[in-house]
Design an enzyme around this catalytic site. Structure first.
Site, PDB file in Angstrom:
ATOM      1  N   HIS A 278       0.976   0.395  -3.800  1.00  0.00           N
ATOM      2  CA  HIS A 278       2.250  -0.319  -4.034  1.00  0.00           C
ATOM      3  C   HIS A 278       3.139   0.435  -5.033  1.00  0.00           C
ATOM      4  O   HIS A 278       4.127   1.013  -4.630  1.00  0.00           O
ATOM      5  CB  HIS A 278       2.051  -1.778  -4.480  1.00  0.00           C
ATOM      6  CG  HIS A 278       1.188  -2.571  -3.547  1.00  0.00           C
ATOM      7  ND1 HIS A 278       1.521  -2.744  -2.225  1.00  0.00           N
ATOM      8  CD2 HIS A 278      -0.009  -3.212  -3.717  1.00  0.00           C
ATOM      9  CE1 HIS A 278       0.582  -3.468  -1.622  1.00  0.00           C
ATOM     10  NE2 HIS A 278      -0.356  -3.762  -2.500  1.00  0.00           N
ATOM     11  N   ASP A 329      -2.704  -2.964   4.730  1.00  0.00           N
ATOM     12  CA  ASP A 329      -2.965  -3.929   3.662  1.00  0.00           C
ATOM     13  C   ASP A 329      -3.407  -5.305   4.157  1.00  0.00           C
ATOM     14  O   ASP A 329      -4.557  -5.493   4.529  1.00  0.00           O
ATOM     15  CB  ASP A 329      -1.706  -3.998   2.767  1.00  0.00           C
ATOM     16  CG  ASP A 329      -1.969  -4.652   1.416  1.00  0.00           C
ATOM     17  OD1 ASP A 329      -3.119  -5.021   1.141  1.00  0.00           O
ATOM     18  OD2 ASP A 329      -1.016  -4.796   0.627  1.00  0.00           O
TER      19      ASP A 329
HETATM   20 ZN   LIG Z   1      -4.159  -4.461  -1.242  1.00  0.00          ZN
END
Ligand SMILES: [Zn+2]
Length: 465
Positions: A278, A329
């Site tokens: 991220h 994810d």
């Molecule tokens: Zn993750």
């Protein structure tokens, strides 16, 4: 010509040396590697992949396979509250606490099957459910990690099992019983990851271990340093969630007087084996730390937009030379090329500009697509400590084919095909997928497809009645 006849594949177009080329064939050896790329007229007895383009397999650098079970189950407003990453996390934890070892296998196999059908050949699984329903280790503390690896093996994907270290709810936070299945003390964690790594050595390159301290929230600094030392000693990839949400940054500053990236940098934890997943809520100074240390960033745009995380400032990361990879994810969608295009599209919407990530010194037709495709292939491989992501002699024979007649890319030629693939191609265009030279998907179907989907549908019925 070398190699067995059925291990020579002749597509119309082959993505070789960063461009699509005609009249080439891929020759695989008996060890699952590419022996050579040859002129197709020398490839006697090879298999023609008619009207197909062949590309290196996609590398999914960040996955939580079990989260496939909550797809479609969190897209509603909770009573009396504003929904956010944190309300989503509560629902996700509740699902994580209901999965038996067999359920973990069925959910993972479903996620990996879908990955294979979209051209993904390697997955980096950030795995954090370790304990039984009471928060105690199973007799084999790697039981659930091995269930996930078995699911990948049964589908035929390569897997880097990034075993997660998890210690606490957060700085000055009360213990959360919903995290009990994730938590291990550092000694046990290091012993378990070491045991898993030894076990996976038997898989001859199809599965390997890495380490993943979950986040600065979940792993205090002394634990984090021990994991990082272990990774350095063993040359393991190290992945960590970093700055996904502003609250995590705020708590880190309260605890350490530094942001997560500043903490990692000043403690000497950023290096070329480190990938920050991220890395959204970061300062310009923090971004520079990636360039100077060689650390990479894994963006997960389809999940980040679903969770309302924010936009990864990929243009700034590219400027510093940081390696940017991609992950599916939360599995809200499994389509790594959609993640690749979102990297660019999120910035277009923010900046009201086009071609934001195109290299400034190159105006070629597909320079932007090449850059994004690299994020989905070779950058992901490097992040997972794997020598793959491109088609060349000696590399892993991991690749997929696209139907050039699919409506989403029809009419594209060698010059514009990569841009069509990155910006427009449909998952339905993926026809064949090869891992270690073995065809695991043929004509858009996997041999275990019905069984895997049936078992998963049963799991969902049980979980959500
Ligand atoms: Zn993750």
């Amino acid at each position: 010509m070398t190699g067995q006849p059925n291990n020579v594949w002749i597509p119309d177009l082959l993505f070789y040396e960063n461009r699509f080329q005609t009249d080439l064939a891929v020759v695989c050896d008996a060890h699952g590697k590419i022996a050579e790329i040859i002129q197709s007229d020398r490839a006697k007895g090879g298999v023609r992949l008619r009207n197909r383009a062949v590309l290196p397999g996609l590398i999914n650098a960040h996955s939580h396979a079990f989260q496939r079970v909550i797809r479609g189950r969190t897209e509603h407003r909770s009573a009396n509250q504003t929904d956010s990453f944190w309300t989503w996390r509560e629902l996700m934890y509740r699902a994580a606490n209901r999965l038996s070892p067999d359920d973990v296998y069925d959910a993972s196999r479903m996620a990996f099957l879908e990955m294979a059908l979209t051209g993904i050949t390697t997955v980096g699984e950030f795995h954090y459910i370790h304990n039984d329903f009471n928060g105690r280790p199973y007799d084999d503390p790697n039981l659930l990690a091995k269930q996930v690896v078995r699911a990948a093996n049964d589908v035929g994907l390569r897997i880097a099992l990034l075993r997660v270290a998890y210690a606490r709810a957060g700085y000055e936070k009360e213990t959360d019983p919903l995290q009990a299945r994730f938590i291990e003390p550092p000694d046990a964690y290091l012993e378990n990851v070491n045991g898993l790594a030894l076990d996976l050595k038997k898989s001859v390159g199809l599965a390997w271990a890495g380490v993943a301290p979950h986040s600065v929230r979940a792993v205090p600094l002394d634990y984090l340093k021990r994991v990082a030392e272990f990774a350095s000693r063993n040359n393991f990839p190290i992945h960590m969630h970093v700055a996904e949400q502003p609250a995590e940054v705020k708590a880190c500053i309260e605890e350490y007087g530094r942001s997560p990236v500043a903490l990692l940098e000043t403690e000497g934890l950023l290096n070329s084996r480190f990938t920050a997943v991220h890395a959204i809520h970061v300062s310009a100074k923090a971004i520079k730390a990636f360039g100077s240390s060689g650390a990479g960033v894994c963006a997960c745009p389809t999940t980040e937009r679903n969770l309302g995380d924010g936009v990864v400032p990929v243009d700034s990361y590219f400027e510093t030379g940081a390696l940017v990879s991609l992950g599916t994810d939360s599995q809200i969608q499994i389509d790594l090329l959609e993640d690749a295009r979102e990297l660019e599209y999120h910035l277009r919407l923010q900046r009201t500009q086009r071609n934001v990530l195109a290299p400034v010194d190159d105006t070629g037709e597909s320079a932007l697509a090449e850059r994004l495709f690299q994020c989905a292939t070779s950058n992901g491989a490097r992040s997972l400590g794997f020598d793959g992501g491109s088609l060349q002699p000696g590399a892993a024979a991991d690749f997929f084919s696209l139907d050039l007649g699919d409506p989403s890319i029809a009419g594209a030629g060698a010059a514009d095909l990569l841009s069509c693939v990155v910006f427009s191609s449909s998952r339905a265009a993926v026809k064949d997928v090869f891992v270690a030279g073995k065809r695991i998907v043929e004509e858009g179907r996997h041999p275990a497809q019905e069984e895997a989907i049936g078992a998963f549908a049963n799991l969902q019925k049980r979980l959500w009645v």
